[in-house]
Write an enzyme that holds these catalytic residues in place. Structure first.
Site, PDB file in Angstrom:
ATOM      1  N   GLU A   1       7.409  33.281  59.022  1.00  0.00           N
ATOM      2  CA  GLU A   1       7.933  34.485  58.367  1.00  0.00           C
ATOM      3  C   GLU A   1       7.579  35.763  59.122  1.00  0.00           C
ATOM      4  O   GLU A   1       6.481  35.883  59.637  1.00  0.00           O
ATOM      5  CB  GLU A   1       7.320  34.610  56.964  1.00  0.00           C
ATOM      6  CG  GLU A   1       8.234  34.275  55.824  1.00  0.00           C
ATOM      7  CD  GLU A   1       9.392  35.236  55.609  1.00  0.00           C
ATOM      8  OE1 GLU A   1       9.398  36.334  56.196  1.00  0.00           O
ATOM      9  OE2 GLU A   1      10.289  34.873  54.842  1.00  0.00           O
ATOM     10  N   ASP A   2       8.505  36.734  59.111  1.00  0.00           N
ATOM     11  CA  ASP A   2       8.219  38.029  59.746  1.00  0.00           C
ATOM     12  C   ASP A   2       7.973  39.131  58.720  1.00  0.00           C
ATOM     13  O   ASP A   2       7.555  40.230  59.100  1.00  0.00           O
ATOM     14  CB  ASP A   2       9.387  38.456  60.643  1.00  0.00           C
ATOM     15  CG  ASP A   2      10.617  38.817  59.837  1.00  0.00           C
ATOM     16  OD1 ASP A   2      10.995  38.021  58.945  1.00  0.00           O
ATOM     17  OD2 ASP A   2      11.196  39.887  60.076  1.00  0.00           O
ATOM     18  N   LYS A  37      11.813  36.505  47.423  1.00  0.00           N
ATOM     19  CA  LYS A  37      10.454  36.569  47.946  1.00  0.00           C
ATOM     20  C   LYS A  37       9.848  37.897  47.475  1.00  0.00           C
ATOM     21  O   LYS A  37      10.581  38.879  47.442  1.00  0.00           O
ATOM     22  CB  LYS A  37      10.465  36.528  49.484  1.00  0.00           C
ATOM     23  CG  LYS A  37      11.149  35.289  50.077  1.00  0.00           C
ATOM     24  CD  LYS A  37      11.391  35.475  51.581  1.00  0.00           C
ATOM     25  CE  LYS A  37      12.269  34.373  52.138  1.00  0.00           C
ATOM     26  NZ  LYS A  37      12.632  34.548  53.546  1.00  0.00           N
ATOM     27  N   SER A  47      15.772  31.303  53.786  1.00  0.00           N
ATOM     28  CA  SER A  47      16.177  32.693  54.039  1.00  0.00           C
ATOM     29  C   SER A  47      16.715  33.364  52.782  1.00  0.00           C
ATOM     30  O   SER A  47      17.299  32.699  51.926  1.00  0.00           O
ATOM     31  CB  SER A  47      17.258  32.688  55.124  1.00  0.00           C
ATOM     32  OG  SER A  47      17.909  33.935  55.200  1.00  0.00           O
ATOM     33  N   ALA A  48      16.566  34.686  52.712  1.00  0.00           N
ATOM     34  CA  ALA A  48      17.134  35.455  51.600  1.00  0.00           C
ATOM     35  C   ALA A  48      18.631  35.690  51.795  1.00  0.00           C
ATOM     36  O   ALA A  48      19.331  36.065  50.863  1.00  0.00           O
ATOM     37  CB  ALA A  48      16.424  36.802  51.500  1.00  0.00           C
ATOM     38  N   SER A  49      19.123  35.451  52.998  1.00  0.00           N
ATOM     39  CA  SER A  49      20.513  35.807  53.310  1.00  0.00           C
ATOM     40  C   SER A  49      21.519  34.847  52.683  1.00  0.00           C
ATOM     41  O   SER A  49      21.317  33.642  52.654  1.00  0.00           O
ATOM     42  CB  SER A  49      20.715  35.813  54.825  1.00  0.00           C
ATOM     43  OG  SER A  49      22.086  36.034  55.106  1.00  0.00           O
ATOM     44  N   LYS A  50      22.632  35.418  52.223  1.00  0.00           N
ATOM     45  CA  LYS A  50      23.736  34.583  51.741  1.00  0.00           C
ATOM     46  C   LYS A  50      24.699  34.268  52.892  1.00  0.00           C
ATOM     47  O   LYS A  50      25.723  33.629  52.688  1.00  0.00           O
ATOM     48  CB  LYS A  50      24.472  35.303  50.612  1.00  0.00           C
ATOM     49  CG  LYS A  50      23.612  35.435  49.370  1.00  0.00           C
ATOM     50  CD  LYS A  50      24.379  36.028  48.201  1.00  0.00           C
ATOM     51  CE  LYS A  50      23.499  35.960  46.960  1.00  0.00           C
ATOM     52  NZ  LYS A  50      24.092  36.646  45.820  1.00  0.00           N
ATOM     53  N   ASN A  51      24.377  34.759  54.081  1.00  0.00           N
ATOM     54  CA  ASN A  51      25.241  34.544  55.253  1.00  0.00           C
ATOM     55  C   ASN A  51      24.611  33.622  56.289  1.00  0.00           C
ATOM     56  O   ASN A  51      25.037  33.598  57.438  1.00  0.00           O
ATOM     57  CB  ASN A  51      25.552  35.894  55.907  1.00  0.00           C
ATOM     58  CG  ASN A  51      26.371  36.804  55.005  1.00  0.00           C
ATOM     59  OD1 ASN A  51      27.476  36.437  54.602  1.00  0.00           O
ATOM     60  ND2 ASN A  51      25.852  37.971  54.677  1.00  0.00           N
ATOM     61  N   THR A  88      19.010  39.686  63.143  1.00  0.00           N
ATOM     62  CA  THR A  88      20.197  40.223  62.485  1.00  0.00           C
ATOM     63  C   THR A  88      19.932  41.601  61.885  1.00  0.00           C
ATOM     64  O   THR A  88      20.866  42.257  61.422  1.00  0.00           O
ATOM     65  CB  THR A  88      20.715  39.250  61.393  1.00  0.00           C
ATOM     66  OG1 THR A  88      19.600  38.660  60.732  1.00  0.00           O
ATOM     67  CG2 THR A  88      21.565  38.165  61.996  1.00  0.00           C
ATOM     68  N   ASP A 126      12.067  31.220  58.097  1.00  0.00           N
ATOM     69  CA  ASP A 126      12.865  32.368  57.708  1.00  0.00           C
ATOM     70  C   ASP A 126      13.901  32.562  58.834  1.00  0.00           C
ATOM     71  O   ASP A 126      13.715  32.047  59.937  1.00  0.00           O
ATOM     72  CB  ASP A 126      11.924  33.581  57.594  1.00  0.00           C
ATOM     73  CG  ASP A 126      12.655  34.865  57.306  1.00  0.00           C
ATOM     74  OD1 ASP A 126      13.426  34.896  56.349  1.00  0.00           O
ATOM     75  OD2 ASP A 126      12.439  35.839  58.055  1.00  0.00           O
ATOM     76  N   LEU A 127      14.981  33.290  58.551  1.00  0.00           N
ATOM     77  CA  LEU A 127      16.027  33.427  59.576  1.00  0.00           C
ATOM     78  C   LEU A 127      15.923  34.767  60.325  1.00  0.00           C
ATOM     79  O   LEU A 127      15.551  34.804  61.501  1.00  0.00           O
ATOM     80  CB  LEU A 127      17.403  33.286  58.910  1.00  0.00           C
ATOM     81  CG  LEU A 127      18.623  33.356  59.830  1.00  0.00           C
ATOM     82  CD1 LEU A 127      18.586  32.280  60.899  1.00  0.00           C
ATOM     83  CD2 LEU A 127      19.912  33.244  59.012  1.00  0.00           C
ATOM     84  N   ASP A 128      16.207  35.850  59.607  1.00  0.00           N
ATOM     85  CA  ASP A 128      16.203  37.169  60.250  1.00  0.00           C
ATOM     86  C   ASP A 128      14.777  37.559  60.648  1.00  0.00           C
ATOM     87  O   ASP A 128      13.886  37.608  59.808  1.00  0.00           O
ATOM     88  CB  ASP A 128      16.784  38.201  59.277  1.00  0.00           C
ATOM     89  CG  ASP A 128      16.719  39.616  59.825  1.00  0.00           C
ATOM     90  OD1 ASP A 128      16.791  39.770  61.057  1.00  0.00           O
ATOM     91  OD2 ASP A 128      16.586  40.559  59.028  1.00  0.00           O
ATOM     92  N   LYS A 181      13.895  44.646  55.465  1.00  0.00           N
ATOM     93  CA  LYS A 181      13.703  43.322  56.070  1.00  0.00           C
ATOM     94  C   LYS A 181      13.177  42.318  55.046  1.00  0.00           C
ATOM     95  O   LYS A 181      12.178  42.584  54.377  1.00  0.00           O
ATOM     96  CB  LYS A 181      12.772  43.414  57.279  1.00  0.00           C
ATOM     97  CG  LYS A 181      13.452  44.121  58.437  1.00  0.00           C
ATOM     98  CD  LYS A 181      12.640  44.080  59.707  1.00  0.00           C
ATOM     99  CE  LYS A 181      13.403  44.762  60.830  1.00  0.00           C
ATOM    100  NZ  LYS A 181      12.626  44.870  62.053  1.00  0.00           N
ATOM    101  N   GLY A 182      13.853  41.194  54.928  1.00  0.00           N
ATOM    102  CA  GLY A 182      13.440  40.137  54.014  1.00  0.00           C
ATOM    103  C   GLY A 182      13.825  40.382  52.568  1.00  0.00           C
ATOM    104  O   GLY A 182      13.599  39.550  51.701  1.00  0.00           O
ATOM    105  N   VAL A 183      14.434  41.546  52.307  1.00  0.00           N
ATOM    106  CA  VAL A 183      14.787  41.966  50.953  1.00  0.00           C
ATOM    107  C   VAL A 183      16.246  41.588  50.673  1.00  0.00           C
ATOM    108  O   VAL A 183      17.069  41.592  51.578  1.00  0.00           O
ATOM    109  CB  VAL A 183      14.569  43.503  50.878  1.00  0.00           C
ATOM    110  CG1 VAL A 183      15.233  44.111  49.683  1.00  0.00           C
ATOM    111  CG2 VAL A 183      13.087  43.826  50.913  1.00  0.00           C
ATOM    112  N   ARG A 221      20.235  41.635  49.350  1.00  0.00           N
ATOM    113  CA  ARG A 221      21.299  42.622  49.587  1.00  0.00           C
ATOM    114  C   ARG A 221      21.311  43.713  48.506  1.00  0.00           C
ATOM    115  O   ARG A 221      21.356  44.903  48.814  1.00  0.00           O
ATOM    116  CB  ARG A 221      22.656  41.911  49.624  1.00  0.00           C
ATOM    117  CG  ARG A 221      23.781  42.763  50.161  1.00  0.00           C
ATOM    118  CD  ARG A 221      25.091  42.005  50.124  1.00  0.00           C
ATOM    119  NE  ARG A 221      24.969  40.680  50.719  1.00  0.00           N
ATOM    120  CZ  ARG A 221      25.826  39.688  50.526  1.00  0.00           C
ATOM    121  NH1 ARG A 221      26.880  39.867  49.759  1.00  0.00           N
ATOM    122  NH2 ARG A 221      25.637  38.519  51.099  1.00  0.00           N
TER     123      ARG A 221
END
Ligand code: B16
Ligand code: MG
Length: 215
Positions: free
Chosen positions: A169-170, A145, A114-118, A17, A9-11, A45-47, A49
């Site tokens: 994962e966090d 997720k 990651s869930a992020s599009k960035n 972030t 996972d990223l964030d 977190k992890g959710v 946008r």
């Protein structure tokens, strides 16, 4: 186990972030007259946008049309991307770069989940892109997720069976996603919160190959 791939996972695992997400959601909430606190930010977190925005609107008891929600999320993302475009390699969380190097040197594949599009810009600004064989993020999935889609796509892309993969994962939803995908999961954070994970450490600086192979 004989680990073939690690999926990160990223964030909250590689970088923090969440602080930038909070600043930009806070700015939006202020404009909408919604009282949004750092405590509330934990729920984001992890959710995704759009789900994050829904949570904030729920907190403020504010209703917006679908078109308005798209516009609000886009506005938040403009502020957020302005901030992350200034990220520095020093912002990588302790031990993350070293652990990525360690597993890669051991012949283990690495994927981002990651869930992020960035995620692309974040990895680029922190000089981490080269440590990943595969990047699967919010641009590649349709199910958030705790659905395992993001991790299953990562495993498939590095040609590893899910049972040969370890997810880092966090977020609780992310841990559930990894387990639902048939993978082993290392929680990054507090054991009392992440109790479903196969192992919990406070950060990647506390991981090593021994711990990985005894999963
Ligand atoms: P974006 P992760 C998640 O990253 C964040 O934890 C979450 O707060 C954010 O809403 C989500 O990415 C989407 O991010 O707006 O950049 O697409 O933990 O899945 O790496
Ligand atoms: Mg996370």
């Amino acid at each position: 186990m004989n680990v073939k791939a690690c999926i990160f996972d990223l964030d909250g695992v590689i970088v923090d972030t969440a602080v930038y997400h909070f600043k930009s959601w806070k700015r939006l909430a202020d404009e909408l007259g919604i009282n949004f606190t750092e405590h509330d930010n934990e729920r984001l977190k992890g959710v995704s946008r759009m789900r994050s925005l829904e949570i904030i609107l729920e907190i403020g008891n504010v209703t917006k049309t679908e078109a308005e929600q798209q516009e609000l999320a886009a506005r938040k993302n403009t502020w957020y991307t302005e901030m992350i475009s200034k990220m520095k390699p020093e912002e990588v969380l302790p031990g993350a770069r070293e652990f990525l190097e360690l597993v890669r040197n051991a012949g283990i594949k690495t994927a981002l989940g990651s869930a992020s599009k960035n995620s692309g810009i974040i990895l680029e600004k922190t000089n981490l892109t080269k440590y990943f064989d595969v990047i699967i993020d919010g641009n590649h999935v349709t199910k958030a997720k705790p659905d395992p889609e993001v991790f299953l796509k990562g495993a498939e892309a590095v040609q590893a069976q899910p049972t040969d993969c370890v997810v880092f994962e966090d977020a609780i939803a992310g841990i559930e996603a990894g387990l639902a995908g048939g993978m082993k999961v290392v929680g990054i954070g507090k054991p009392e919160i992440l109790n479903k994970a196969n192992l919990v450490v406070s950060g990647l600086d506390k991981m090593d190959l021994n711990k990985l192979n005894t999963l």
